[in-house]
Design an enzyme around this catalytic site. Structure first.
Site, PDB file in Angstrom:
ATOM      1  N   TRP A 103       0.813  -1.217   0.000  1.00  0.00           N
ATOM      2  CA  TRP A 103       0.000   0.000   0.000  1.00  0.00           C
ATOM      3  C   TRP A 103       0.842   1.261   0.000  1.00  0.00           C
ATOM      4  O   TRP A 103       0.505   2.240  -0.682  1.00  0.00           O
ATOM      5  CB  TRP A 103      -1.003  -0.012   1.164  1.00  0.00           C
ATOM      6  CG  TRP A 103      -2.172  -0.899   0.851  1.00  0.00           C
ATOM      7  CD1 TRP A 103      -2.461  -2.103   1.425  1.00  0.00           C
ATOM      8  CD2 TRP A 103      -3.182  -0.679  -0.155  1.00  0.00           C
ATOM      9  NE1 TRP A 103      -3.585  -2.639   0.841  1.00  0.00           N
ATOM     10  CE2 TRP A 103      -4.047  -1.792  -0.130  1.00  0.00           C
ATOM     11  CE3 TRP A 103      -3.423   0.342  -1.078  1.00  0.00           C
ATOM     12  CZ2 TRP A 103      -5.148  -1.913  -0.978  1.00  0.00           C
ATOM     13  CZ3 TRP A 103      -4.520   0.227  -1.932  1.00  0.00           C
ATOM     14  CH2 TRP A 103      -5.358  -0.887  -1.877  1.00  0.00           C
ATOM     15  N   ASP A 174      -1.915   7.007   6.106  1.00  0.00           N
ATOM     16  CA  ASP A 174      -3.030   6.176   5.664  1.00  0.00           C
ATOM     17  C   ASP A 174      -3.247   5.150   6.786  1.00  0.00           C
ATOM     18  O   ASP A 174      -2.409   4.288   7.010  1.00  0.00           O
ATOM     19  CB  ASP A 174      -2.658   5.480   4.349  1.00  0.00           C
ATOM     20  CG  ASP A 174      -3.727   4.493   3.875  1.00  0.00           C
ATOM     21  OD1 ASP A 174      -4.756   4.331   4.561  1.00  0.00           O
ATOM     22  OD2 ASP A 174      -3.521   3.887   2.803  1.00  0.00           O
ATOM     23  N   LYS A 198     -12.846  -1.135   6.533  1.00  0.00           N
ATOM     24  CA  LYS A 198     -12.092  -2.139   7.289  1.00  0.00           C
ATOM     25  C   LYS A 198     -12.636  -2.222   8.726  1.00  0.00           C
ATOM     26  O   LYS A 198     -13.018  -3.278   9.168  1.00  0.00           O
ATOM     27  CB  LYS A 198     -10.586  -1.823   7.294  1.00  0.00           C
ATOM     28  CG  LYS A 198      -9.953  -1.518   5.927  1.00  0.00           C
ATOM     29  CD  LYS A 198      -9.945  -2.626   4.952  1.00  0.00           C
ATOM     30  CE  LYS A 198      -9.641  -2.345   3.509  1.00  0.00           C
ATOM     31  NZ  LYS A 198      -8.419  -1.698   3.112  1.00  0.00           N
TER      32      LYS A 198
HETATM   33  C1  LIG Z   1      -7.913  -1.084   1.754  1.00  0.00           C
HETATM   34  C2  LIG Z   1      -6.801  -0.112   1.787  1.00  0.00           C
HETATM   35  C3  LIG Z   1      -6.712   0.955   0.865  1.00  0.00           C
HETATM   36  C4  LIG Z   1      -7.671   1.126  -0.301  1.00  0.00           C
HETATM   37  O1  LIG Z   1      -8.898   1.548   0.047  1.00  0.00           O
HETATM   38  P1  LIG Z   1      -9.955   1.938  -1.121  1.00  0.00           P
HETATM   39  O2  LIG Z   1     -11.170   2.263  -0.344  1.00  0.00           O
HETATM   40  O3  LIG Z   1     -10.105   0.738  -1.998  1.00  0.00           O
HETATM   41  O4  LIG Z   1      -9.390   3.110  -1.844  1.00  0.00           O
HETATM   42  C5  LIG Z   1      -5.676   1.846   1.001  1.00  0.00           C
HETATM   43  N1  LIG Z   1      -4.761   1.720   1.975  1.00  0.00           N
HETATM   44  C6  LIG Z   1      -4.801   0.706   2.867  1.00  0.00           C
HETATM   45  C7  LIG Z   1      -3.749   0.621   3.931  1.00  0.00           C
HETATM   46  C8  LIG Z   1      -5.816  -0.244   2.792  1.00  0.00           C
HETATM   47  O5  LIG Z   1      -5.851  -1.257   3.677  1.00  0.00           O
END
Ligand SMILES: *Cc1c(COP(=O)(O)O)cnc(C)c1O
Length: 363
Positions: A103, A174, A198
């Site tokens: 990521w 993030d 999540k």
């Molecule tokens: C799931 C995830 C994303 C992507 O999320 P989207 O909603 O598909 O844009 C980005 N960063 C991390 C760390 C993730 O676990």
């Protein structure tokens, strides 16, 4: 009376809702007088109350200080990969990134479309089995921000705490897969963003916490719905927000408060992940986790079988026991158990027992 058999998803990609929240949503959908939450206009007092309640609980759970705005946006974390530098109005120096896995790499690759990206440290040479040694970080004091991925969902690597950084360089993260799974000090951070799906609620909602002194810098090209400053001024209602996703998230946040907040979540998540890591560590190499012990994620346990020809048999046998979605990320392979807030302790315990039994049969 027969108890219903265990059926649990360990998917990394989508929320499992706590059963009491699922029941509450079902009730909400039949209790509406004029309209249900699926049909709620964003302009009503009722929706404003839902949104205000959600914001209050985000502030309460995370201890968000008044000098941070809480935004309820759309587009997912992926949209933030480029919107973040544009919102911070990055100049020619660009931003610094710590590359810790799938990521983080995706984040900086996307950001490089709109700004200069400097990789201040990377664990690529260790196949992303750790956070790079803090002593090797080369963060430029002139960087507009320092970006980290607090929990690498695909690689199973996590920061345990706020990393050190030069004063004057805002820290940005993030936190898509670990926001609300443990207490954090929001005051350490310039910007925190997370997709909801999540730990927070259904897809369609993106939470952004931004320190107010970083507002007012957005590039003119940023569309209004994604402009932190304009959305902060409009209380996340510059245009129609993801009303139903916010409704569900509000119920999840109420549930988190009732559970005792993030310290309670962290304690439970530690117990859950120790059960699964324990089954790996006690296996004498039958299961392998390549993440360095100090950096193991408490929410995405990534591992594999030493004999990888057994992987599909493992997945099939797990499903027969009601344990679903244990395949690793498509780019990483192997196996992965995602233990988000709503995954019950009984599910982690069932998985650990299954793993020990599978080893007895095939070891
Ligand atoms: C799931 C995830 C994303 C992507 O999320 P989207 O909603 O598909 O844009 C980005 N960063 C991390 C760390 C993730 O676990």
């Amino acid at each position: 009376m027969a108890t219903s058999p265990l059926r649990v998803s360990f998917s990394a990609a989508a929320t499992a809702l706590p059963p009491v929240v699922r029941d509450r949503i079902r009730d909400d959908l039949v209790a509406g007088v004029q309209r249900t939450p699926l049909e709620q206009p964003f302009t009503t007092a009722q929706f404003r109350e839902t949104l205000a309640g959600a914001e209050d609980n985000v502030r309460r759970l995370l201890g968000v200080p008044e000098d941070h705005a809480v935004l309820f946006l759309q587009g997912g974390a992926t949209a933030q990969f480029t919107l973040l530098p544009l919102n911070l109005g990055v100049g020619p120096d660009g931003g610094d990134y710590i590359e810790t896995g799938y990521w983080a790499r995706k984040t900086l690759t996307e950001a490089s479309r709109v700004t200069r990206v400097h990789v201040a440290a990377s664990s690529a040479d260790h196949a992303f089995d750790r956070v790079p040694d803090l002593a090797t970080w080369r963060v430029r004091p002139e960087a507009s921000y320092l970006h980290i991925t607090s929990n690498e969902t695909a690689d199973g690597v996590a920061f345990a705490d706020t990393p050190p950084h030069p004063p004057g360089v805002p820290l940005v993260a993030d936190m898509s897969s670990d926001l609300l799974t443990r207490p954090i000090r929001v005051s350490d951070w310039g910007v925190i963003y997370a997709s909801a799906q999540k730990n927070i609620g259904p897809a369609g909602l993106t939470l952004v916490l931004v320190r107010r002194d970083l507002l007012g810098r957005a590039h003119a090209s940023v569309p209004a719905p994604f402009d932190y400053t304009r959305q902060a001024a409009a209380g996340s209602r510059f245009n129609t927000p993801a009303t139903f996703s916010i409704h569900v998230a509000a119920r999840v946040l109420e549930w988190l408060v009732a559970q005792g907040g993030l310290a309670a979540m962290q304690a439970e998540n530690r117990i859950k992940s120790r059960l699964v890591y324990g089954a790996i560590d006690d296996s004498g190499g039958f299961y392998r986790c390549r993440t360095s012990e100090a950096w193991r994620s408490p929410v995405n346990v990534c591992f594999r079988l030493d004999d990888e020809t057994l992987t599909s048999r493992f997945l099939g046998a797990a499903e027969a026991e009601g344990l679903f979605d244990l395949a690793g990320h498509s780019r990483v392979g192997g196996l992965r158990a995602s233990l988000y807030n709503a995954t019950p302790l009984s599910a982690a315990s069932a998985l650990a027992s299954f793993m020990r039994e599978f080893q007895r049969r095939h070891g």
